[in-house]
Design a protein around this motif. Structure first.
Motif, PDB file in Angstrom:
ATOM      1  N   LYS A 126      47.786 -30.963 -75.121  1.00 54.97           N
ATOM      2  CA  LYS A 126      48.742 -30.681 -76.188  1.00 54.97           C
ATOM      3  C   LYS A 126      48.291 -31.370 -77.485  1.00 54.97           C
ATOM      4  N   VAL A 127      48.934 -30.956 -78.585  1.00 57.76           N
ATOM      5  CA  VAL A 127      48.530 -31.444 -79.907  1.00 57.76           C
ATOM      6  C   VAL A 127      48.498 -32.975 -79.959  1.00 57.76           C
ATOM      7  N   LEU A 128      49.573 -33.608 -79.497  1.00 56.80           N
ATOM      8  CA  LEU A 128      49.652 -35.063 -79.595  1.00 56.80           C
ATOM      9  C   LEU A 128      48.479 -35.718 -78.862  1.00 56.80           C
ATOM     10  N   ARG A 129      48.190 -35.214 -77.676  1.00 53.48           N
ATOM     11  CA  ARG A 129      47.124 -35.837 -76.882  1.00 53.48           C
ATOM     12  C   ARG A 129      45.737 -35.542 -77.476  1.00 53.48           C
ATOM     13  N   ASN A 130      45.573 -34.356 -78.101  1.00 55.03           N
ATOM     14  CA  ASN A 130      44.321 -34.094 -78.801  1.00 55.03           C
ATOM     15  C   ASN A 130      44.020 -35.213 -79.792  1.00 55.03           C
ATOM     16  N   ASP A 144      51.034 -46.267 -77.039  1.00 60.92           N
ATOM     17  CA  ASP A 144      52.090 -46.295 -78.064  1.00 60.92           C
ATOM     18  C   ASP A 144      51.527 -46.350 -79.474  1.00 60.92           C
ATOM     19  N   GLU A 145      50.528 -47.220 -79.652  1.00 57.62           N
ATOM     20  CA  GLU A 145      49.904 -47.341 -80.984  1.00 57.62           C
ATOM     21  C   GLU A 145      49.273 -46.014 -81.397  1.00 57.62           C
ATOM     22  N   ALA A 146      48.573 -45.400 -80.442  1.00 56.74           N
ATOM     23  CA  ALA A 146      47.875 -44.142 -80.753  1.00 56.74           C
ATOM     24  C   ALA A 146      48.889 -43.044 -81.072  1.00 56.74           C
ATOM     25  N   GLU A 147      50.010 -43.040 -80.344  1.00 57.49           N
ATOM     26  CA  GLU A 147      51.018 -41.998 -80.608  1.00 57.49           C
ATOM     27  C   GLU A 147      51.689 -42.204 -81.952  1.00 57.49           C
ATOM     28  N   GLN A 148      51.932 -43.436 -82.287  1.00 54.24           N
ATOM     29  CA  GLN A 148      52.510 -43.756 -83.598  1.00 54.24           C
ATOM     30  C   GLN A 148      51.592 -43.263 -84.721  1.00 54.24           C
ATOM     31  N   ARG A 149      50.290 -43.567 -84.553  1.00 58.87           N
ATOM     32  CA  ARG A 149      49.308 -43.135 -85.547  1.00 58.87           C
ATOM     33  C   ARG A 149      49.276 -41.605 -85.607  1.00 58.87           C
ATOM     34  N   ALA A 150      49.310 -40.960 -84.442  1.00 54.37           N
ATOM     35  CA  ALA A 150      49.232 -39.484 -84.387  1.00 54.37           C
ATOM     36  C   ALA A 150      50.444 -38.854 -85.074  1.00 54.37           C
ATOM     37  N   ARG A 151      51.617 -39.432 -84.856  1.00 52.67           N
ATOM     38  CA  ARG A 151      52.822 -38.872 -85.494  1.00 52.67           C
ATOM     39  C   ARG A 151      52.737 -38.979 -87.018  1.00 52.67           C
ATOM     40  N   LEU A 159      52.694 -30.955 -89.492  1.00 51.51           N
ATOM     41  CA  LEU A 159      52.823 -30.329 -88.170  1.00 51.51           C
ATOM     42  C   LEU A 159      53.702 -31.116 -87.201  1.00 51.51           C
ATOM     43  N   THR A 160      54.629 -31.890 -87.738  1.00 48.99           N
ATOM     44  CA  THR A 160      55.464 -32.725 -86.875  1.00 48.99           C
ATOM     45  C   THR A 160      56.172 -31.921 -85.796  1.00 48.99           C
ATOM     46  N   ASP A 161      56.506 -30.682 -86.110  1.00 46.93           N
ATOM     47  CA  ASP A 161      57.263 -29.877 -85.140  1.00 46.93           C
ATOM     48  C   ASP A 161      56.403 -29.309 -84.003  1.00 46.93           C
ATOM     49  N   HIS A 162      55.106 -29.520 -84.071  1.00 46.04           N
ATOM     50  CA  HIS A 162      54.217 -28.826 -83.132  1.00 46.04           C
ATOM     51  C   HIS A 162      53.499 -29.751 -82.164  1.00 46.04           C
ATOM     52  N   LEU A 163      53.924 -31.018 -82.091  1.00 49.59           N
ATOM     53  CA  LEU A 163      53.116 -31.972 -81.324  1.00 49.59           C
ATOM     54  C   LEU A 163      53.101 -31.692 -79.829  1.00 49.59           C
ATOM     55  N   ASP A 164      54.059 -30.883 -79.377  1.00 52.89           N
ATOM     56  CA  ASP A 164      54.166 -30.615 -77.953  1.00 52.89           C
ATOM     57  C   ASP A 164      53.600 -29.245 -77.559  1.00 52.89           C
ATOM     58  N   LYS A 165      52.800 -28.671 -78.448  1.00 48.13           N
ATOM     59  CA  LYS A 165      52.226 -27.351 -78.146  1.00 48.13           C
ATOM     60  C   LYS A 165      50.755 -27.486 -77.764  1.00 48.13           C
ATOM     61  N   ARG A 177      44.445 -27.979 -89.017  1.00 51.94           N
ATOM     62  CA  ARG A 177      45.143 -29.174 -89.515  1.00 51.94           C
ATOM     63  C   ARG A 177      45.251 -30.232 -88.408  1.00 51.94           C
ATOM     64  N   VAL A 178      45.401 -29.788 -87.162  1.00 49.84           N
ATOM     65  CA  VAL A 178      45.357 -30.748 -86.041  1.00 49.84           C
ATOM     66  C   VAL A 178      43.974 -31.401 -85.981  1.00 49.84           C
ATOM     67  N   ALA A 179      42.946 -30.579 -86.174  1.00 54.25           N
ATOM     68  CA  ALA A 179      41.577 -31.121 -86.107  1.00 54.25           C
ATOM     69  C   ALA A 179      41.351 -32.161 -87.211  1.00 54.25           C
ATOM     70  N   ILE A 180      41.944 -31.929 -88.365  1.00 51.72           N
ATOM     71  CA  ILE A 180      41.829 -32.907 -89.460  1.00 51.72           C
ATOM     72  C   ILE A 180      42.555 -34.202 -89.061  1.00 51.72           C
ATOM     73  N   ALA A 181      43.768 -34.063 -88.509  1.00 45.55           N
ATOM     74  CA  ALA A 181      44.520 -35.249 -88.058  1.00 45.55           C
ATOM     75  C   ALA A 181      43.735 -35.990 -86.976  1.00 45.55           C
ATOM     76  N   ARG A 182      43.123 -35.225 -86.070  1.00 45.26           N
ATOM     77  CA  ARG A 182      42.362 -35.851 -84.986  1.00 45.26           C
ATOM     78  C   ARG A 182      41.179 -36.665 -85.536  1.00 45.26           C
ATOM     79  N   ALA A 183      40.496 -36.100 -86.520  1.00 43.84           N
ATOM     80  CA  ALA A 183      39.363 -36.838 -87.101  1.00 43.84           C
ATOM     81  C   ALA A 183      39.866 -38.119 -87.789  1.00 43.84           C
ATOM     82  N   LEU A 184      40.976 -38.010 -88.508  1.00 43.15           N
ATOM     83  CA  LEU A 184      41.491 -39.173 -89.254  1.00 43.15           C
ATOM     84  C   LEU A 184      42.051 -40.257 -88.329  1.00 43.15           C
ATOM     85  N   ALA A 185      42.456 -39.860 -87.132  1.00 43.94           N
ATOM     86  CA  ALA A 185      43.050 -40.828 -86.203  1.00 43.94           C
ATOM     87  C   ALA A 185      42.060 -41.920 -85.808  1.00 43.94           C
ATOM     88  N   MET A 186      40.774 -41.645 -85.969  1.00 36.67           N
ATOM     89  CA  MET A 186      39.760 -42.658 -85.655  1.00 36.67           C
ATOM     90  C   MET A 186      39.526 -43.601 -86.839  1.00 36.67           C
TER      91      MET A 186
END
Ligand SMILES: Nc1ncnc2c1ncn2[C@@H]1O[C@H](COP(=O)(O)OP(=O)(O)OP(=O)(O)O)[C@@H](O)[C@H]1O
Ligand SMILES: [Mg+2]
Length: 274
Positions: A126-130, A144-151, A159-165, A177-186
């Motif tokens: 799902k989006v959040l785990r990506n 928890d830290e990673a999920e906070q950062r992801a949100r 894309l707050t409404d789509h984290l469970d898709k 846009r998820v891919a951009i968030a994923r890159a920035l999460a690092m």
């Protein structure tokens, strides 16, 4: 006294700007060949920390190869690449430069995030785990830290409404846009973008470019961007580098390159894409 040393130090710095430490990326005489095809030919260029640099040039000129070298997906045949002052595909052992071990490359590569043309999300997550997967497994963040950062990042990309898709339940623009968030999460120091809107339906392009504009203007992240979206390049770039046949043939501000290029090859290229 140090006064005597000052001019020579300044001169050294002028002769070798790398010593001032401001270059985040430095390609030095990088050659990359595929068989007899010399894709990059003793390429030299720098990207200063915090700058947004766009690479333009004809198909096959080596733009993606430059980004793939930075991701260590391919290795240079000759020359060196430095990221934040550290060699990427080499390491220094006993005063000598030798090919880097995987561990060294992995450490330096952590400074770099990349967004690809084809999103490359994990389809089974799902989006959040990506977004949390690499921060947890590579950086060692707690869940928890990673999920906070992801949100926070999902909010940034709208894309707050789509984290469970799952990715397959999203449009191409949303996936990107998820891919951009994923890159920035690092929390990379540099973000590489390779034609990130070229696989999108035209009506989805603007949303992704708006997110990237926002990131470019509101963060101090360094960006190295390959794009055919010339208006976007004009908006965000500090510098534009025009490539042809393995070389940078011209570089300058977007105003200069797009409005008053010096090189005939640049004029030809721009008249084909603008
Ligand atoms: N794995 C590979 N094996 C052999 N040749 C390759 C490989 N990858 C790239 N090339 C060649 O290297 C050259 C540069 O490719 P690259 O993908 O960097 O170009 P590009 O500037 O990104 O082009 P485009 O604008 O079409 O994306 C091309 O001639 C390509 O055919
Ligand atoms: Mg390419």
């Amino acid at each position: 006294m140090s006064v005597e040393n000052t001019p020579s130090t300044a001169a050294q710095e002028a002769a070798n700007p790398a010593v001032d430490g401001s270059e985040l990326i430095r390609f030095e005489n990088v050659t990359k060949r595929y068989g007899s095809n010399v894709v990059l030919d003793s390429l030299c260029f720098d990207v200063a920390s915090g700058k947004h640099v766009t690479l333009i040039g004809p198909s096959g000129s080596g733009k993606t190869t430059i980004l793939r070298l930075l991701m260590t997906l391919v290795k240079p045949d000759e020359g060196t690449i430095k990221v934040a002052g550290e060699y990427l595909s080499h390491e220094e052992r006993n005063g000598k430069l030798v090919p880097a071990g995987e561990r060294h490359s992995r450490e330096v590569r952590k400074k770099i995030g990349m967004v690809f043309q084809q999103f490359n999300l994990f389809p089974n997550m799902k989006v959040l785990r990506n977004i949390t997967e690499a921060p947890v497994h590579v950086l060692g963040l707690s869940k928890d830290e990673a999920e906070q950062r992801a949100r926070e990042l999902l909010e940034l990309v709208g894309l707050t409404d789509h984290l469970d898709k799952y990715p397959s339940q999203l449009s191409g623009g949303q996936q990107q846009r998820v891919a951009i968030a994923r890159a920035l999460a690092m929390r990379p120091q540099v973000l590489l973008l390779d034609e990130v809107t070229s696989a999108l339906d035209p009506e989805l392009v603007a949303g992704v470019l708006d997110v990237l504009r926002d990131i470019a203007h509101s963060t101090d992240i360094t960006m190295l961007c390959v794009t055919h979206e010339m208006n976007f390049a004009r908006d965000i770039s500090d510098d534009v580098l025009m490539f042809d046949a393995g070389h940078v043939i011209e570089s300058g501000s977007p105003e200069k390159i797009f409005s008053d290029p010096e090189h005939e090859r640049t004029r030809e290229f721009l008249s084909a894409v603008l």
